[in-house]
Design a protein around this motif. Structure first.
Motif: not given
Length: 279
Positions: A7-9, A177-180, A188-192
């Protein structure tokens, strides 16, 4: 772990496919000291040309030597020492709580995380251990090296555990920061939260497997290498996974041999892989 990774990738790579362009790369390249992480996050497929510069490595020869302390010498250019101010400057900084325990721990945690970034963000670790430069791999390497540091910090009791909490906060900020920068800005908070669950799952697995070479090898395969859910390394990847497992055991032992002062101040350095991993 793999369903969550899927899901994340899929989200990260799908967004990256729309946002990968030369303007984005040029803008982000100035933000990183050691390597452009935006390129790593966007590298769904490895660059075939990169194989030309990869060192020739005999995986069977890596990390058999006896571990030794990773502490930096007093004259090492890699040391990060506390500034020694005197007079009015020291007085003002003291009033500003520069020398408070919290401020000192924040600086020390930053120094330790710099060691993690230096090892993970350089091409050598990918080249030596035959790893693809993808977001999943980089994240997995960050988690593994964080585990090595947190495990060692716990050996120093209360101060080590507290310093580990500051280190974890810095890691979380960097990961966000890397994910963003990899292109994920919506939800973003969901994936974090997904990555946080994966982080703690990996930490628990490493803690349970350390000291059991075969089990640790399978955990490393699942967490770092595998994309298909297989529980054990494939024949083609076996030598790489075995060498990487020896590396992890070597670094864990070497950190245990590193003195308290070096650990708590971040004045240590993971084993260099720049020469093809010959230790």
């Amino acid at each position: 772990m793999l369903p969550r990774w899927g899901r994340v990738l899929s989200r990260i790579n799908r967004i990256n496919s729309f946002q990968k362009n030369s303007e984005f790369v040029n803008r982000e390249s100035s933000l990183f000291l050691f390597r452009d992480y935006a390129k790593v996050a966007a590298a769904v497929e490895p660059d075939a040309k990169s194989d030309i510069s990869k060192p020739e490595v005999n995986l069977n020869n890596l990390f058999w030597s006896k571990p030794r302390s990773l502490a930096l010498a007093a004259d090492s250019p890699y040391r990060i020492d506390e500034p020694q101010y005197v007079g009015i400057r020291r007085f003002i900084l003291k009033l500003m709580l520069f020398y408070s325990k919290q401020s000192q721990f924040i600086r020390r945690a930053n120094a330790i995380y710099t060691r993690v970034q230096y090892q993970v963000d350089r091409p050598a670790i990918y080249d030596v251990f035959c790893l693809e430069q993808t977001f999943k791999t980089t994240f997995s390497l960050l988690v593994l090296h964080m585990w090595l540091c947190l495990r060692r910090l716990k050996e120093e009791g209360k101060d080590g555990v507290e310093l580990g909490q500051y280190l974890s906060e810095i890691y979380n900020h960097d990961l966000e920061l890397r994910v963003s920068k990899a292109g994920v800005n919506l939800l973003l908070s969901k994936w974090m939260k997904e990555l946080e669950r994966i982080f703690y799952g990996n930490i628990v697995a490493y803690d349970a497997a350390i000291g059991k070479h075969g089990e640790l090898q399978n955990v490393i395969w699942r967490n770092v290498y595998s994309d298909d859910g297989k529980s054990k390394p494939t024949e083609g990847a076996l030598l790489s996974v075995q060498a990487f497992t020896r590396y992890v055991c070597h670094e864990a032992s070497a950190l245990s041999l590193t003195d308290k002062e070096a650990i708590l101040t971040g004045n240590f350095k993971f084993t260099s892989l720049e020469d093809g991993g010959r230790d």
